[in-house]
Design an enzyme around this catalytic site. Sequence first.
Site, PDB file in Angstrom:
ATOM      1  N   CYS A 198      -9.936  -5.849   0.403  1.00  0.00           N
ATOM      2  CA  CYS A 198     -11.140  -5.009   0.503  1.00  0.00           C
ATOM      3  C   CYS A 198     -12.056  -5.268  -0.711  1.00  0.00           C
ATOM      4  O   CYS A 198     -11.659  -5.917  -1.687  1.00  0.00           O
ATOM      5  CB  CYS A 198     -10.756  -3.533   0.572  1.00  0.00           C
ATOM      6  SG  CYS A 198     -10.190  -2.850  -0.996  1.00  0.00           S
ATOM      7  N   ASN A 257       0.836  -1.203   0.000  1.00  0.00           N
ATOM      8  CA  ASN A 257       0.000   0.000   0.000  1.00  0.00           C
ATOM      9  C   ASN A 257       0.868   1.249   0.000  1.00  0.00           C
ATOM     10  O   ASN A 257       1.977   1.264   0.550  1.00  0.00           O
ATOM     11  CB  ASN A 257      -1.018  -0.006   1.151  1.00  0.00           C
ATOM     12  CG  ASN A 257      -0.417  -0.160   2.525  1.00  0.00           C
ATOM     13  OD1 ASN A 257       0.639  -0.741   2.690  1.00  0.00           O
ATOM     14  ND2 ASN A 257      -1.113   0.350   3.528  1.00  0.00           N
ATOM     15  N   GLU A 279      -2.863  -4.805  -3.100  1.00  0.00           N
ATOM     16  CA  GLU A 279      -3.301  -5.690  -4.183  1.00  0.00           C
ATOM     17  C   GLU A 279      -3.333  -4.925  -5.509  1.00  0.00           C
ATOM     18  O   GLU A 279      -2.933  -5.446  -6.556  1.00  0.00           O
ATOM     19  CB  GLU A 279      -4.703  -6.246  -3.893  1.00  0.00           C
ATOM     20  CG  GLU A 279      -4.801  -7.077  -2.617  1.00  0.00           C
ATOM     21  CD  GLU A 279      -5.133  -6.265  -1.369  1.00  0.00           C
ATOM     22  OE1 GLU A 279      -4.716  -5.080  -1.287  1.00  0.00           O
ATOM     23  OE2 GLU A 279      -5.795  -6.807  -0.488  1.00  0.00           O
ATOM     24  N   CYS A 313      -4.128   0.468  -2.520  1.00  0.00           N
ATOM     25  CA  CYS A 313      -4.027  -0.789  -1.797  1.00  0.00           C
ATOM     26  C   CYS A 313      -2.854  -1.613  -2.341  1.00  0.00           C
ATOM     27  O   CYS A 313      -2.462  -1.476  -3.507  1.00  0.00           O
ATOM     28  CB  CYS A 313      -5.304  -1.609  -1.975  1.00  0.00           C
ATOM     29  SG  CYS A 313      -6.705  -1.017  -1.011  1.00  0.00           S
TER      30      CYS A 313
END
Length: 141
Positions: free
Chosen positions: A94, A44, A57, A55
């Site tokens: 998320c 992040n 990911e 984020c």
Amino acid sequence: MTDARESLIATARECCARAHAPYSGIHVGAAVRAASGVVYRGNNVENAAYPLGNCAETSAIAAGVQAEGTAFRIAGIAVWATDRNGAVLAASPCGGCRQRIHELAVDGRVQIHFPWQGGEVRTAALDELLPYAFFLPSTSS
Ligand code: THU
């Protein structure tokens, strides 16, 4: 734990150590194994203008797309998270990142590994985390 899962988690832990998270203090790392076999890394990256933060990911997916272009597909993903003191936090991707993973998962399916409560590392299929995912109707007809 399989070797493949173990190694993806180990890479996510390394990524977590590189987080730029001075505002939340939540350090997140992500390791994405592409269908090609290459593992892409992300963490992040927060910003003083809070909504601009990325984020982990999202960062790893961007690295994969940058390296492989339209061929990039996600075969597996591991996430790791700690607080600013290094204590492990429960952290599954998320909602927004689940949708991003869905976009590029091999056949819309992928296993996701993440730390959960009680020190456990869980593995869940994307369709458990994002049932009835949004997709656009085909425009090819
Ligand atoms: N974060 C991630 O990196 N991945 C997720 O799936 C959820 C949240 C980050 C964003 C922000 O920098 C910090 O965790 C706290 O929300």
